[in-house]
Scaffold this active site. Structure first.
Site, mmCIF file in Angstrom:
data_model
loop_
_atom_site.group_PDB
_atom_site.id
_atom_site.type_symbol
_atom_site.label_atom_id
_atom_site.label_comp_id
_atom_site.label_asym_id
_atom_site.label_seq_id
_atom_site.Cartn_x
_atom_site.Cartn_y
_atom_site.Cartn_z
ATOM 1 N N LYS A 1 70.347 66.910 46.106
ATOM 2 C CA LYS A 1 70.888 66.053 45.038
ATOM 3 C C LYS A 1 71.098 64.631 45.528
ATOM 4 C CE LYS A 1 73.741 69.901 43.336
ATOM 5 N NZ LYS A 1 75.156 70.297 43.236
ATOM 6 N N ARG B 1 63.876 80.620 67.104
ATOM 7 C CA ARG B 1 64.623 80.858 68.343
ATOM 8 C C ARG B 1 65.912 80.069 68.444
ATOM 9 N NH1 ARG B 1 59.762 82.108 69.305
ATOM 10 N NH2 ARG B 1 59.464 80.258 68.052
ATOM 11 N N THR B 2 65.816 78.782 68.159
ATOM 12 C CA THR B 2 66.989 77.950 68.425
ATOM 13 C C THR B 2 68.156 78.394 67.555
ATOM 14 O OG1 THR B 2 65.527 76.143 69.014
ATOM 15 C CG2 THR B 2 67.812 75.563 68.541
ATOM 16 N N HIS C 1 66.059 67.347 72.793
ATOM 17 C CA HIS C 1 66.371 68.754 72.550
ATOM 18 C C HIS C 1 67.109 69.259 73.795
ATOM 19 C CE1 HIS C 1 66.240 72.682 70.938
ATOM 20 N NE2 HIS C 1 64.952 72.810 70.670
ATOM 21 N N ARG D 1 69.940 70.487 63.646
ATOM 22 C CA ARG D 1 68.511 70.174 63.815
ATOM 23 C C ARG D 1 68.079 69.368 62.606
ATOM 24 N NH1 ARG D 1 63.610 73.964 65.560
ATOM 25 N NH2 ARG D 1 64.620 73.516 67.541
#
Ligand code: NCD
Length: 312
Positions: A86, A57-58, A135, A107
């Protein structure tokens, strides 16, 4: 309000007035989010989606928001496909990305990652979830859902149910509810209670806060039941998780004696906490909540990336 060029790392970065103005702007964006009206306010903008943790969703609602406003996205949806594999640091990744895009939505599994990224970036950072931290854009759409249902954010009784220890959505939401003068009832298994530093901060902010481990009792007179998933991925000890897994479930029997206008919210994904039978009742607000992510994120990106406004 001018959010132009600003980061959004924590819900504390926004005043109550700024939140109210964002919600008003989001309401105007609903027809654009539905596709019945067109807009092009982000026509020359590129927004980077830097997602180092799973998301449906986000990320997709941010991408829909950008694209419905005529902008474009650069997307990292899988950390394993980047040079972080890496050994590149988050700092370097963000520093570089900020020279490719006009804003970065991040995120990350580590609490504090968005704050670090804001230092690395020359462009605004929007925190889309940093570990068990914050959030803030989820909170904005949570508030939009409550406001749409009740016409106000003041004087509501909101039960926060579930994983209040690791759940970043409730960490952000509780603070905002306190700012708006709604009552918060904390309902969780003992091992997943809201951490003390959050409680103290809420009390300092003047929150009307109580603890009621019995969900039936917590629900008496409640206007909102905000359910969260147990954040399995944050547990360091699997036994700790198994001890609480499945310890609460919202179904029609539980909702039977509640206020007829009570809404059930959930940031989703759900993992068994809400029985599918609830979807068919007028209590279910979680799919509307997921839709409102789009107009809310549109309003936010318009403010952050739009023209500087004075006196507004
Ligand atoms: C939440 C999250 O990622 O914190 N999901 C979301 O953004 N809608 C809640 C969760 O994962 O349980």
């Amino acid at each position: 309000m001018s959010l132009h060029g600003r980061d959004l790392v924590s819900i504390r970065d926004l005043s109550r007035e700024e939140i109210e103005q964002l919600l008003a702007a989001a309401r105007k964006m609903i027809p654009v989010a539905e596709g019945s009206k067109t807009a092009s306010s982000l026509a020359d903008k590129i927004v980077a989606m830097a997602f180092f943790e799973p998301s449906t969703r986000t990320r997709l609602s941010f991408e829909a928001a950008v694209q419905r406003l005529g902008g474009r996205c650069l997307t990292i949806a899988d950390a394993g496909a980047t040079s972080m594999r890496k050994g590149e640091s988050l700092y370097d990744t963000i520093r570089m990305l900020s020279s490719y895009a006009d804003a970065i939505v991040l995120r990350h599994p580590n609490e504090g990652a968005a704050r670090l990224a804001a230092r690395a970036s020359e462009r605004p950072i929007v925190n889309a979830g940093d570990g068990a931290g914050q959030h803030p854009t989820q909170t904005l759409l949570d508030l939009a859902t409550m406001q749409e249902a009740f016409g106000t954010l003041t004087g509501l009784k909101v039960v926060l149910l579930g994983d209040l220890k690791y759940g970043r959505t409730v960490h952000s939401l509780a603070f905002a509810l306190a700012q708006f003068g709604s009552e918060i009832v904390l309902c969780s298994p003992p091992s997943l209670r809201l951490p003390d530093d959050h409680r103290e901060e809420l009390r300092r902010a003047g929150a009307r806060l109580s603890v009621e481990p019995d969900v039936r009792r917590a629900l008496a007179d409640a206007d909102v039941l905000y359910v969260t998933r147990i954040q399995k991925e944050r547990f360091s000890d699997e036994e700790e998780y198994h001890a609480v897994a499945g310890s609460y479930r919202v179904d029609n029997a539980l909702l039977a004696g509640t206020k007829p206008r009570l809404i059930v919210m959930h940031p989703l994904p759900r993992a068994g906490e809400i029985a599918p039978e609830v979807d068919e009742t007028p209590h279910a607000a979680y799919f509307r909540q997921a839709f409102l992510a789009v107009p809310v994120r549109m309003a936010l990106l318009n403010e952050i990336l739009g023209p500087t406004r004075r006196g507004g």
